[in-house]
Design a protein around this motif. Structure first.
Motif, PDB file in Angstrom:
ATOM      1  N   GLU A 169       0.832  -1.211   0.000  1.00 28.16           N
ATOM      2  CA  GLU A 169       0.000   0.000   0.000  1.00 28.16           C
ATOM      3  C   GLU A 169       0.864   1.258   0.000  1.00 28.16           C
ATOM      4  O   GLU A 169       0.564   2.242  -0.690  1.00 28.16           O
ATOM      5  CB  GLU A 169      -0.940  -0.003   1.212  1.00 28.16           C
ATOM      6  CG  GLU A 169      -2.094  -0.977   1.091  1.00 28.16           C
ATOM      7  CD  GLU A 169      -2.894  -1.133   2.368  1.00 28.16           C
ATOM      8  OE1 GLU A 169      -4.027  -1.654   2.283  1.00 28.16           O
ATOM      9  OE2 GLU A 169      -2.391  -0.758   3.452  1.00 28.16           O
ATOM     10  N   SER A 173       0.920   3.978  -3.180  1.00 32.76           N
ATOM     11  CA  SER A 173       0.152   5.194  -2.861  1.00 32.76           C
ATOM     12  C   SER A 173       0.532   6.304  -3.837  1.00 32.76           C
ATOM     13  O   SER A 173       1.621   6.315  -4.429  1.00 32.76           O
ATOM     14  CB  SER A 173       0.420   5.641  -1.421  1.00 32.76           C
ATOM     15  OG  SER A 173       1.610   6.395  -1.343  1.00 32.76           O
ATOM     16  N   ASN A 190       6.633   7.673   3.324  1.00 28.40           N
ATOM     17  CA  ASN A 190       5.278   7.851   3.843  1.00 28.40           C
ATOM     18  C   ASN A 190       5.258   8.994   4.849  1.00 28.40           C
ATOM     19  O   ASN A 190       6.155   9.103   5.687  1.00 28.40           O
ATOM     20  CB  ASN A 190       4.772   6.564   4.509  1.00 28.40           C
ATOM     21  CG  ASN A 190       3.286   6.646   4.819  1.00 28.40           C
ATOM     22  OD1 ASN A 190       2.542   7.333   4.122  1.00 28.40           O
ATOM     23  ND2 ASN A 190       2.850   5.970   5.860  1.00 28.40           N
TER      24      ASN A 190
END
Length: 286
Positions: A169, A173, A190
């Motif tokens: 994920e 993203s 992130n």
């Protein structure tokens, strides 16, 4: 007879006190709550720094006392990261890489946006019970306080509990496509909020060879994945070799969290007062 008369007089006094509480004190507390939460809501939009009323941009320097592998500067405008510059020193080669948001890209900090929406929902609930509204029962007040507290708890939790993500994920993203130059295949980034801090995680990866003897176990969902975590993407297996976390304090997020705490305490105190009267009606001796 004297006891019954005393009991009746006591009841009338308590009834008058309760009526006053519902008519006057409840609205006084609701006004306090609205004032506090409007201040909290203002923190999320910040004072306008420009003549056209746009939200002011703030620059934050990311750092860590334990590593100089990653450094960065983030530009935050309300709930939006409108610029990010990241310097990464690659552990294996000591090569220095520099990435920045493309000029046409911005990243919405969903945690901040959600927290603000919950605060505004709490303000809406309170505004619906203005000074001219008459509360008929204690349970009506309790129901309103529970609804407001639910929104405030959700707002606080959005800031204090970052979302967990799997490594695939993170890798897929939209954030990974926002940088120039493009991120290398062996680097993941992130951003998230943790309490009153803006955090950046940088993962350095190495690809596992198809004939690798390592026991492949894909990592689950987490806020932060440790070195050794493995995942598969597009039929290629990777292992996290290094993790770097840098962060900076956002003072107005701290202010907002203080406002949430004070508001929740006010709600609970009003609930306690209502409950004292309710317990009298439920357990009075007749």
């Amino acid at each position: 007879m004297a006891t019954a008369a005393a009991s009746g007089a006591e009841r009338r006094v308590l009834e008058e006190e309760f009526k006053w509480l519902l008519k006057e004190e409840v609205h006084s507390v609701l006004k306090q709550l609205q004032d506090i939460l409007k201040e909290a809501s203002r923190r999320f939009t910040l004072p306008s720094g420009t003549a056209d009323g746009a939200t002011k941009q703030e620059n934050f320097v990311l750092g860590s006392s334990s590593t100089d592998q990653v450094k960065g500067v983030l530009t935050l405008q309300g709930d939006t990261l409108c610029q990010a510059e990241v310097n990464l020193k690659v552990t294996r080669t000591n090569q220095l890489l520099h990435f920045a948001f493309r000029d046409d890209k911005q990243w919405k900090m969903q945690q901040i946006q959600d927290a603000r929406n919950h605060v505004n929902q709490a303000i809406y609930l309170l505004a619906n019970r203005g000074e001219n509204y008459t509360f008929q029962t204690g349970s009506e007040v309790l129901k309103l306080m529970d609804a407001v507290m639910l929104q405030l708890t959700r707002a606080r939790n959005r800031l204090t509990t970052p979302a967990t993500m799997t490594l695939p994920e993170v890798a897929t993203s939209g954030l990974t496509k926002m940088f120039t130059p493009s991120l290398p295949a062996d680097v993941l980034l992130n951003f998230y909020v943790n309490v009153n801090k803006l955090c950046l995680l940088v993962y350095q990866l190495h690809a596992l060879q198809p004939n690798s003897t390592k026991n492949f176990r894909p990592a689950g969902s987490s806020v932060l994945h440790n070195p050794g975590a493995m995942f598969e993407l597009n039929n290629q297996r990777f292992e996290v070799s290094h993790v770097h976390k840098v962060e900076c304090v956002v003072p107005w997020l701290n202010d907002a969290l203080v406002f949430f705490t004070v508001s929740l305490q006010l709600c609970q105190q009003l609930k306690d007062k209502i409950s004292i009267f309710s317990s009298y009606w439920n357990f009075r001796p007749y």
